[in-house]
Design a protein around this motif. Structure first.
Motif, PDB file in Angstrom:
ATOM      1  N   GLN A 179       0.839  -1.196   0.000  1.00 48.40           N
ATOM      2  CA  GLN A 179       0.000   0.000   0.000  1.00 48.40           C
ATOM      3  C   GLN A 179       0.878   1.251   0.000  1.00 48.40           C
ATOM      4  O   GLN A 179       1.963   1.250   0.577  1.00 48.40           O
ATOM      5  CB  GLN A 179      -0.873   0.034   1.262  1.00 48.40           C
ATOM      6  CG  GLN A 179      -1.879  -1.085   1.346  1.00 48.40           C
ATOM      7  CD  GLN A 179      -2.921  -0.995   0.248  1.00 48.40           C
ATOM      8  OE1 GLN A 179      -3.475   0.068  -0.015  1.00 48.40           O
ATOM      9  NE2 GLN A 179      -3.168  -2.108  -0.436  1.00 48.40           N
ATOM     10  N   PRO A 180       0.395   2.351  -0.623  1.00 50.21           N
ATOM     11  CA  PRO A 180       1.129   3.610  -0.552  1.00 50.21           C
ATOM     12  C   PRO A 180       1.059   4.192   0.855  1.00 50.21           C
ATOM     13  O   PRO A 180       0.192   3.823   1.649  1.00 50.21           O
ATOM     14  CB  PRO A 180       0.389   4.508  -1.553  1.00 50.21           C
ATOM     15  CG  PRO A 180      -0.973   3.921  -1.664  1.00 50.21           C
ATOM     16  CD  PRO A 180      -0.831   2.450  -1.419  1.00 50.21           C
ATOM     17  N   CYS A 216       5.299   5.592  -2.542  1.00 52.34           N
ATOM     18  CA  CYS A 216       5.193   4.168  -2.863  1.00 52.34           C
ATOM     19  C   CYS A 216       5.720   3.335  -1.692  1.00 52.34           C
ATOM     20  O   CYS A 216       6.804   3.586  -1.175  1.00 52.34           O
ATOM     21  CB  CYS A 216       6.002   3.871  -4.119  1.00 52.34           C
ATOM     22  SG  CYS A 216       6.134   2.115  -4.489  1.00 52.34           S
ATOM     23  N   GLY A 217       4.956   2.326  -1.304  1.00 54.17           N
ATOM     24  CA  GLY A 217       5.383   1.411  -0.250  1.00 54.17           C
ATOM     25  C   GLY A 217       5.826   0.066  -0.794  1.00 54.17           C
ATOM     26  O   GLY A 217       6.494  -0.708  -0.124  1.00 54.17           O
ATOM     27  N   CYS A 218       5.434  -0.213  -2.042  1.00 50.53           N
ATOM     28  CA  CYS A 218       5.723  -1.540  -2.609  1.00 50.53           C
ATOM     29  C   CYS A 218       7.044  -1.578  -3.364  1.00 50.53           C
ATOM     30  O   CYS A 218       7.562  -2.650  -3.656  1.00 50.53           O
ATOM     31  CB  CYS A 218       4.587  -1.986  -3.532  1.00 50.53           C
ATOM     32  SG  CYS A 218       4.536  -1.143  -5.130  1.00 50.53           S
ATOM     33  N   LYS A 219       7.586  -0.406  -3.688  1.00 51.58           N
ATOM     34  CA  LYS A 219       8.868  -0.241  -4.398  1.00 51.58           C
ATOM     35  C   LYS A 219       8.795  -0.701  -5.849  1.00 51.58           C
ATOM     36  O   LYS A 219       9.816  -0.897  -6.493  1.00 51.58           O
ATOM     37  CB  LYS A 219      10.028  -0.952  -3.670  1.00 51.58           C
ATOM     38  CG  LYS A 219      10.080  -0.719  -2.159  1.00 51.58           C
ATOM     39  CD  LYS A 219      10.062   0.740  -1.774  1.00 51.58           C
ATOM     40  CE  LYS A 219      10.056   0.923  -0.267  1.00 51.58           C
ATOM     41  NZ  LYS A 219       9.869   2.311   0.136  1.00 51.58           N
ATOM     42  N   ALA A 220       7.587  -0.858  -6.393  1.00 52.99           N
ATOM     43  CA  ALA A 220       7.427  -1.287  -7.779  1.00 52.99           C
ATOM     44  C   ALA A 220       6.981  -0.141  -8.692  1.00 52.99           C
ATOM     45  O   ALA A 220       6.840  -0.338  -9.897  1.00 52.99           O
ATOM     46  CB  ALA A 220       6.420  -2.433  -7.870  1.00 52.99           C
ATOM     47  N   THR A 221       6.773   1.038  -8.120  1.00 61.49           N
ATOM     48  CA  THR A 221       6.302   2.160  -8.924  1.00 61.49           C
ATOM     49  C   THR A 221       7.270   2.524 -10.045  1.00 61.49           C
ATOM     50  O   THR A 221       8.490   2.420  -9.887  1.00 61.49           O
ATOM     51  CB  THR A 221       6.057   3.396  -8.024  1.00 61.49           C
ATOM     52  OG1 THR A 221       5.560   4.454  -8.849  1.00 61.49           O
ATOM     53  CG2 THR A 221       7.330   3.857  -7.325  1.00 61.49           C
ATOM     54  N   CYS A 277       3.508   6.784  -5.533  1.00 60.62           N
ATOM     55  CA  CYS A 277       2.685   5.651  -5.968  1.00 60.62           C
ATOM     56  C   CYS A 277       2.101   5.918  -7.359  1.00 60.62           C
ATOM     57  O   CYS A 277       1.628   7.017  -7.635  1.00 60.62           O
ATOM     58  CB  CYS A 277       1.544   5.456  -4.955  1.00 60.62           C
ATOM     59  SG  CYS A 277       0.323   4.235  -5.435  1.00 60.62           S
ATOM     60  N   ASP A 278       2.141   4.908  -8.207  1.00 57.48           N
ATOM     61  CA  ASP A 278       1.504   5.014  -9.521  1.00 57.48           C
ATOM     62  C   ASP A 278       0.448   3.928  -9.714  1.00 57.48           C
ATOM     63  O   ASP A 278      -0.026   3.715 -10.823  1.00 57.48           O
ATOM     64  CB  ASP A 278       2.548   4.967 -10.636  1.00 57.48           C
ATOM     65  CG  ASP A 278       3.171   3.583 -10.807  1.00 57.48           C
ATOM     66  OD1 ASP A 278       2.924   2.692  -9.963  1.00 57.48           O
ATOM     67  OD2 ASP A 278       3.916   3.400 -11.780  1.00 57.48           O
ATOM     68  N   GLY A 279       0.105   3.227  -8.642  1.00 57.50           N
ATOM     69  CA  GLY A 279      -0.910   2.177  -8.727  1.00 57.50           C
ATOM     70  C   GLY A 279      -0.352   0.796  -9.007  1.00 57.50           C
ATOM     71  O   GLY A 279      -1.103  -0.174  -9.042  1.00 57.50           O
ATOM     72  N   SER A 280       0.966   0.703  -9.188  1.00 59.34           N
ATOM     73  CA  SER A 280       1.578  -0.605  -9.491  1.00 59.34           C
ATOM     74  C   SER A 280       1.353  -1.625  -8.385  1.00 59.34           C
ATOM     75  O   SER A 280       1.394  -2.828  -8.639  1.00 59.34           O
ATOM     76  CB  SER A 280       3.081  -0.447  -9.732  1.00 59.34           C
ATOM     77  OG  SER A 280       3.321   0.329 -10.879  1.00 59.34           O
ATOM     78  N   HIS A 281       1.117  -1.162  -7.155  1.00 61.34           N
ATOM     79  CA  HIS A 281       0.917  -2.079  -6.022  1.00 61.34           C
ATOM     80  C   HIS A 281      -0.306  -2.975  -6.229  1.00 61.34           C
ATOM     81  O   HIS A 281      -0.385  -4.051  -5.650  1.00 61.34           O
ATOM     82  CB  HIS A 281       0.786  -1.301  -4.708  1.00 61.34           C
ATOM     83  CG  HIS A 281      -0.415  -0.393  -4.671  1.00 61.34           C
ATOM     84  ND1 HIS A 281      -0.364   0.904  -5.115  1.00 61.34           N
ATOM     85  CD2 HIS A 281      -1.677  -0.627  -4.281  1.00 61.34           C
ATOM     86  CE1 HIS A 281      -1.566   1.464  -4.961  1.00 61.34           C
ATOM     87  NE2 HIS A 281      -2.384   0.542  -4.466  1.00 61.34           N
TER      88      HIS A 281
HETATM   89  S1  FES Z   1       2.512   1.480  -3.260  1.00 63.82           S
HETATM   90 FE1  FES Z   1       3.964   1.102  -4.861  1.00 63.82          FE
HETATM   91  S2  FES Z   1       2.894   1.690  -6.657  1.00 63.82           S
HETATM   92 FE2  FES Z   1       1.461   2.022  -5.067  1.00 63.82          FE
END
Ligand code: FES
Length: 85
Positions: free
Chosen positions: A10-11, A61-66, A72-76
């Protein structure tokens, strides 16, 4: 190359202040998410500088995949478990 550790799917909303600098954790190992605590030492990851130009809430970004780090770009959404059917 060291892969980022997924700390959260989650962001992280943060109220940033105009003119302040923030250091976003890119490795995922920091215990002070979404910000760097120095835990990246020994990896090939480095924190990313974010300079706030406005005082407002932003979602780091919390997932580090953005693809738009550090925000955050929604990649999570691709990392979240599918809902039970
Ligand atoms: S938390 Fe990483 S893209 Fe949203």
């Amino acid at each position: 190359m060291t892969e980022a550790f997924v700390r959260s799917t989650q962001p992280k909303p943060v109220d940033v202040e105009a003119g302040k600098t923030y250091w976003w954790c890119s490795c995922g190992a920091s215990k002070t998410q979404p910000f760097c605590d120095g835990s990246h030492k020994g990896t090939d990851k480095t924190p990313m500088k974010f300079e706030a130009t406005e005082t407002k809430k932003v979602w780091f970004c919390g997932c580090k995949a953005t693809a738009h780090a550090p925000l955050c770009d929604g990649s999570h959404k691709a990392l979240e478990s599918p809902a039970a059917t």
